[in-house]
Scaffold this active site. Structure first.
Site, mmCIF file in Angstrom:
data_model
loop_
_atom_site.group_PDB
_atom_site.id
_atom_site.type_symbol
_atom_site.label_atom_id
_atom_site.label_comp_id
_atom_site.label_asym_id
_atom_site.label_seq_id
_atom_site.Cartn_x
_atom_site.Cartn_y
_atom_site.Cartn_z
ATOM 1 C CB SER A 135 -6.083 1.493 13.384
ATOM 2 O OG SER A 135 -6.977 2.104 13.402
ATOM 3 C CB ILE A 194 -3.021 9.135 9.945
ATOM 4 C CG1 ILE A 194 -2.386 7.958 11.176
ATOM 5 C CG2 ILE A 194 -2.258 9.545 9.512
ATOM 6 C CD1 ILE A 194 -1.768 9.236 12.905
ATOM 7 N N GLY A 214 1.027 -1.473 -0.045
ATOM 8 C CA GLY A 214 0.244 -0.119 0.280
ATOM 9 C C GLY A 214 0.952 1.529 0.130
ATOM 10 N N GLY A 215 1.782 1.536 -0.574
ATOM 11 C CA GLY A 215 2.833 2.536 -0.366
ATOM 12 C C GLY A 215 2.540 3.396 -1.443
ATOM 13 N N GLY A 216 1.569 3.443 -2.151
ATOM 14 C CA GLY A 216 1.065 4.409 -3.201
ATOM 15 C C GLY A 216 1.088 5.741 -2.915
ATOM 16 C CB SER A 217 -1.655 7.006 -1.750
ATOM 17 O OG SER A 217 -2.665 5.553 -1.619
ATOM 18 C CE1 TYR A 246 -9.408 -0.378 9.007
ATOM 19 C CE2 TYR A 246 -9.455 0.981 10.446
ATOM 20 C CZ TYR A 246 -8.629 0.660 9.366
ATOM 21 O OH TYR A 246 -7.809 1.553 9.292
ATOM 22 C CG ASN A 269 0.162 1.138 4.497
ATOM 23 O OD1 ASN A 269 0.363 2.094 6.010
ATOM 24 N ND2 ASN A 269 0.419 1.555 3.587
#
Length: 256
Positions: A150, A196, A20-23, A163, A98
């Site tokens: 979380s 966040i 999930g590193g693109g945003s 979730y 992530n």
């Protein structure tokens, strides 16, 4: 981004894989590891922002992360992505699990399909990515797995049953993996972010009133952003936390 003041020389040239590193938080971590001199690969389903991130970091740092497009809901795709990262980096010393998606759904609206989808997006691939990367870490004498949970599962939020279940499950998974992989010098820890405020959160869920309400609960009376997760994650990835495993680190401004 605001870089942490601390530098971790042992991270230089280490292989780091971020899902999930693109945003959002993932992109902040990809950038941070790249600026530490690590060799970074990341997996994401969204190609446009991911390629834009690679182009920006190439221009700003001279280091180009290796982007692997994949849908982590597909177990075989997750396994293939892990192997692609290991091949591209030569080794993987750090895995950051992530990737997640905090969809909202009422109790009455949850179906068997949406339940399974929620666990596939938020929990299942954490295990299978760890399973695939562990042999590479074992062969090089150790590594660090960082699982993003979380505080959401502790807030009694009624609209996130799947979730919340997944994020609680990540704690159990972290403990189990730490017990299994510890003898191989592979450490497994979890990070629990608070609220966040990312671009996606602003677009979908958060307004100024919601942010203000959470800040009232926080000891630190400021908005938390993705960069606030960088320092803790670098610490857990580095040798500075060499004796730390099976632990959870809450980064929420002091809600808990």
């Amino acid at each position: 981004m605001t870089l942490p003041s601390s530098q971790f020389p042992d991270l230089r040239n280490r292989g780091v894989l971020v899902t999930g590193g693109g945003s959002g938080i993932g992109a902040a971590l990809v950038e941070a590891f790249a600026r530490q001199g690590a060799r970074v690969a990341f997996v994401d389903i969204a190609e446009e922002p991911s390629r834009a991130l690679c182009e920006r970091l190439a221009a700003e740092t001279g280091r180009v992360p290796h982007f692997i497009p994949a849908d982590l809901r597909d177990v075989e795709a997750a396994r293939n992505a892990a192997e692609a990262a290991a091949a591209a980096l030569g080794s993987v010393h750090v895995l950051v699990n992530n990737a997640a998606r905090d969809d909202r759904q009422t109790l009455e609206a949850v179906t068997e399909q949406s339940w399974d989808e929620g666990l596939a997006v938020n929990l299942r691939h954490y295990f299978f990515m760890s399973q695939a990367i562990a042999p590479h870490m074992r062969r090089q004498g150790g590594g660090s797995i960082i699982n993003f949970s979380s505080i959401a599962f502790m807030l009694n939020m009624p609209e996130i049953p799947t979730y919340a279940t997944a994020k609680a499950g990540i704690i159990g998974l972290t403990k189990s993996l730490a017990g299994k992989l510890g003898p191989d010098n592979i450490r497994v820890n979890a990070v629990l972010p608070g609220m966040i405020v990312t671009e996606r959160q602003r677009r979908l869920w958060l307004d100024d009133e919601a942010i203000a309400r959470m800040q009232e609960r926080q000891c630190l009376k400021r908005m938390l952003i993705a960069d606030d997760l960088v320092g803790p994650c670098l610490f857990l990835a580095s040798d500075s936390s060499a004796a730390m495993t099976a632990q959870t680190m809450i980064i929420d401004g002091g809600v808990f």
